[in-house]
Motif scaffolding. Structure first.
Motif, PDB file in Angstrom:
ATOM      1  N   UNK A 104       0.800  -1.321   0.113  1.00  0.00           N
ATOM      2  CA  UNK A 104      -0.006  -0.010  -0.070  1.00  0.00           C
ATOM      3  C   UNK A 104       0.867   1.148  -0.377  1.00  0.00           C
ATOM      4  N   UNK A 105       0.234   1.827  -0.766  1.00  0.00           N
ATOM      5  CA  UNK A 105       1.087   3.349  -0.128  1.00  0.00           C
ATOM      6  C   UNK A 105       2.173   3.990   0.777  1.00  0.00           C
ATOM      7  N   UNK A 106       0.879   3.638   2.244  1.00  0.00           N
ATOM      8  CA  UNK A 106       1.293   3.586   2.893  1.00  0.00           C
ATOM      9  C   UNK A 106       3.016   2.924   3.500  1.00  0.00           C
ATOM     10  N   UNK A 107       2.632   2.031   3.472  1.00  0.00           N
ATOM     11  CA  UNK A 107       3.181   0.660   3.548  1.00  0.00           C
ATOM     12  C   UNK A 107       4.912   1.210   2.455  1.00  0.00           C
ATOM     13  N   UNK A 108       4.466   1.638   1.894  1.00  0.00           N
ATOM     14  CA  UNK A 108       5.815   1.433   0.854  1.00  0.00           C
ATOM     15  C   UNK A 108       6.540   2.567   1.208  1.00  0.00           C
ATOM     16  N   UNK A 109       6.129   3.772   1.988  1.00  0.00           N
ATOM     17  CA  UNK A 109       7.342   5.410   2.308  1.00  0.00           C
ATOM     18  C   UNK A 109       7.559   4.391   3.702  1.00  0.00           C
ATOM     19  N   UNK A 110       6.849   3.747   4.107  1.00  0.00           N
ATOM     20  CA  UNK A 110       7.557   3.020   5.998  1.00  0.00           C
ATOM     21  C   UNK A 110       8.286   2.500   5.725  1.00  0.00           C
ATOM     22  N   UNK A 111       8.408   1.486   3.800  1.00  0.00           N
ATOM     23  CA  UNK A 111       9.771   1.011   3.977  1.00  0.00           C
ATOM     24  C   UNK A 111      11.121   1.414   3.372  1.00  0.00           C
ATOM     25  N   UNK A 112      10.348   2.713   2.695  1.00  0.00           N
ATOM     26  CA  UNK A 112      11.254   3.068   2.247  1.00  0.00           C
ATOM     27  C   UNK A 112      12.087   4.044   3.583  1.00  0.00           C
ATOM     28  N   UNK A 113      11.082   4.731   4.167  1.00  0.00           N
ATOM     29  CA  UNK A 113      11.941   5.545   5.235  1.00  0.00           C
ATOM     30  C   UNK A 113      12.127   5.000   6.460  1.00  0.00           C
ATOM     31  N   UNK A 114      11.597   4.119   6.985  1.00  0.00           N
ATOM     32  CA  UNK A 114      11.846   3.420   8.256  1.00  0.00           C
ATOM     33  C   UNK A 114      11.727   5.074   9.481  1.00  0.00           C
ATOM     34  N   UNK A 115      12.591   4.620  10.407  1.00  0.00           N
ATOM     35  CA  UNK A 115      12.376   5.487  11.110  1.00  0.00           C
ATOM     36  C   UNK A 115      13.162   6.558  10.998  1.00  0.00           C
ATOM     37  N   UNK A 116      13.277   7.040   9.956  1.00  0.00           N
ATOM     38  CA  UNK A 116      14.351   8.221   9.395  1.00  0.00           C
ATOM     39  C   UNK A 116      13.604   9.148   8.248  1.00  0.00           C
ATOM     40  N   UNK A 117      12.906   9.785   8.415  1.00  0.00           N
ATOM     41  CA  UNK A 117      11.872  11.022   7.899  1.00  0.00           C
ATOM     42  C   UNK A 117      12.483  11.682   7.271  1.00  0.00           C
ATOM     43  N   UNK A 118      13.424  11.686   6.002  1.00  0.00           N
ATOM     44  CA  UNK A 118      13.244  13.865   6.140  1.00  0.00           C
ATOM     45  C   UNK A 118      12.488  14.737   6.175  1.00  0.00           C
ATOM     46  N   UNK A 119      13.025  16.086   6.488  1.00  0.00           N
ATOM     47  CA  UNK A 119      12.078  17.436   7.003  1.00  0.00           C
ATOM     48  C   UNK A 119      11.544  17.912   6.114  1.00  0.00           C
ATOM     49  N   UNK A 120      12.729  17.325   4.620  1.00  0.00           N
ATOM     50  CA  UNK A 120      11.684  18.314   2.975  1.00  0.00           C
ATOM     51  C   UNK A 120      11.735  17.375   1.942  1.00  0.00           C
ATOM     52  N   UNK A 121      10.898  16.682   1.627  1.00  0.00           N
ATOM     53  CA  UNK A 121      11.285  16.041   0.001  1.00  0.00           C
ATOM     54  C   UNK A 121      10.790  16.439  -1.108  1.00  0.00           C
ATOM     55  N   UNK A 122      11.041  16.455  -2.151  1.00  0.00           N
ATOM     56  CA  UNK A 122      10.740  17.100  -3.384  1.00  0.00           C
ATOM     57  C   UNK A 122      10.645  15.917  -4.082  1.00  0.00           C
TER      58      UNK A 122
END
Length: 308
Positions: A104-122
C-alpha cells in the motif's frame, strides 16, 4: 562527488535521512527536469543547514512492469554515477522489486524511510508510488504531515511549452531528433558497449567499423546514420555511426551499432567505447550496388570530418 549508499547494505543506517532535504525519483537520463527538482532539494538543505540527498531505485521499475516497451536513456549504473556528480551530499539507492511495489502507499513509504523521515521531500507533480501506483503527491503530503515532513510537489520543468520528461526525450531520440534530445538532457545522448568482431566488409570498403551489440532495452535512439563522437580510453574522436542492422547485410549481421572512428586504426576488440550522438544524417536503406554504398558512406564520413 556525493557518497552512494545502498539500503541493501547491512550497515545502512535508517537515521541517515532523518531531517534531510531529499529529491525522490527514478531519474532515468538525469535530464534538465530532474536536475531542477534535485537542485531545489539542495537549495532547501542549504537554507536549513541540513543534509541533501537523492533517493532513487537500483533499477527502473518499468524494467519489471513494462520491459517490452521500455527504452532506457542510461544504464542503472551510469544513472547512479551521474546523480552522484550533482551538488548533493548523498545518493541513497533503494532495492526495487515487484513485492516492494505491491505494498500500500503507506506501507511503501514506511519501507522507504523507516525511522529516518526527511524534513523535506521534493518530487515531480506526476509522482506515483505503491500498489497500482495509487500513491500521489496528496497522499504523500498526508503521510508526511503526520511525521513532520514537508512535501514539495513541483510542476515539471518545461521547454517550448512542453514538460521535460524522459518519455519526451525517448520520443525525440526514436525519431532521430538528437539535437533536441541533447538540449533536454543537457549533454549528448550516449551509448556504451564492448567492441566485438563484425562482418569485415567495412575494412574492405575503406571504412572499418567498431561493432557493438546493444540490448534493445538500452537502444532509445532510432535507426539511421549519425554524426557522433567516440570515446576510446578517455580520448574523443569524430565518428560516423550506423544504428540498426544495415539492410544490405541484414542476413549476416547481429551488431546493431557500427562506429567508424575517423583517423583511427587501432585494434580495440574487447574494449569498451562510448558513443555520443550529435546529428542525424540519413535513414537506413538498401543500396543497389557496392559502389553506391561506398560513395554514400564516404559522403557521410566527409560530413562528419567537416562539421564536427
Amino acid at each position: 562527488m556525493a557518497i552512494v549508499i545502498s539500503k541493501a547494505d547491512p550497515a545502512y543506517d535508517e537515521a541517515f535521512l532523518a531531517g534531510a532535504s531529499v529529491a525522490f525519483g527514478v531519474f532515468d537520463g538525469v535530464h534538465e527536469g530532474h536536475r531542477f527538482i534535485i537542485g531545489e532539494a539542495a537549495n532547501t538543505a542549504r537554507e536549513e543547514g541540513s543534509r541533501s540527498a537523492v533517493i532513487t531505485f537500483d533499477i527502473d521499475p518499468d524494467e519489471i512492469f513494462a520491459p517490452d516497451r521500455l527504452k532506457k536513456l542510461m544504464s542503472n549504473e551510469a544513472r547512479i554515477v551521474k546523480l552522484a556528480e550533482l551538488d548533493v551530499d548523498a545518493v541513497v539507492v533503494l532495492p526495487f522489486s515487484r513485492e516492494f511495489a505491491a505494498q500500500s502507499p503507506e506501507a511503501f513509504l514506511d519501507a522507504c524511510f523507516g525511522g529516518g523521515v526527511p524534513s523535506h521531500i521534493h518530487i515531480g507533480s506526476d509522482f506515483h508510488f505503491g500498489r497500482r501506483a495509487a500513491g500521489n503527491v496528496e497522499s504523500l503530503r498526508a503521510w508526511g504531515a503526520e511525521r513532520g515532513m514537508t512535501v514539495h510537489g513541483h510542476e515539471l520543468l518545461a521547454e517550448g511549452g512542453v514538460p521535460v520528461t524522459a518519455t519526451r526525450i525517448r520520443g525525440l531520440l526514436g525519431e532521430g531528433k538528437v539535437r533536441e534530445a541533447d538540449d533536454l538532457l543537457g549533454r549528448p545522448y550516449a551509448l556504451s558497449g564492448t567492441v566485438r568482431p563484425g562482418r569485415g566488409e567495412g575494412a574492405d570498403f575503406g571504412f572499418a567499423t567498431a561493432n557493438l551489440e546493444v540490448e534493445p532495452l538500452m537502444l532509445a535512439i532510432g535507426e539511421g546514420v549519425y554524426a557522433a563522437y567516440a570515446l576510446v580510453e578517455g580520448v574523443r574522436y569524430k565518428a560516423a555511426v550506423n544504428v540498426g542492422v544495415p539492410a544490405t547485410f541484414a542476413d549476416a549481421s547481429t551488431a546493431n551499432i557500427e562506429v567508424h572512428i575517423l583517423d583511427f586504426a587501432r585494434d580495440i576488440y574487447g574494449q569498451p567505447i562510448e558513443v555520443e550522438f550529435v546529428e542525424w544524417l540519413r535513414p537506413m536503406r538498401a543500396f543497389d550496388s557496392t559502389d553506391e554504398l561506398i560513395a554514400t558512406v564516404m559522403g557521410n564520413i566527409a560530413w562528419v570530418r567537416e562539421n564536427l
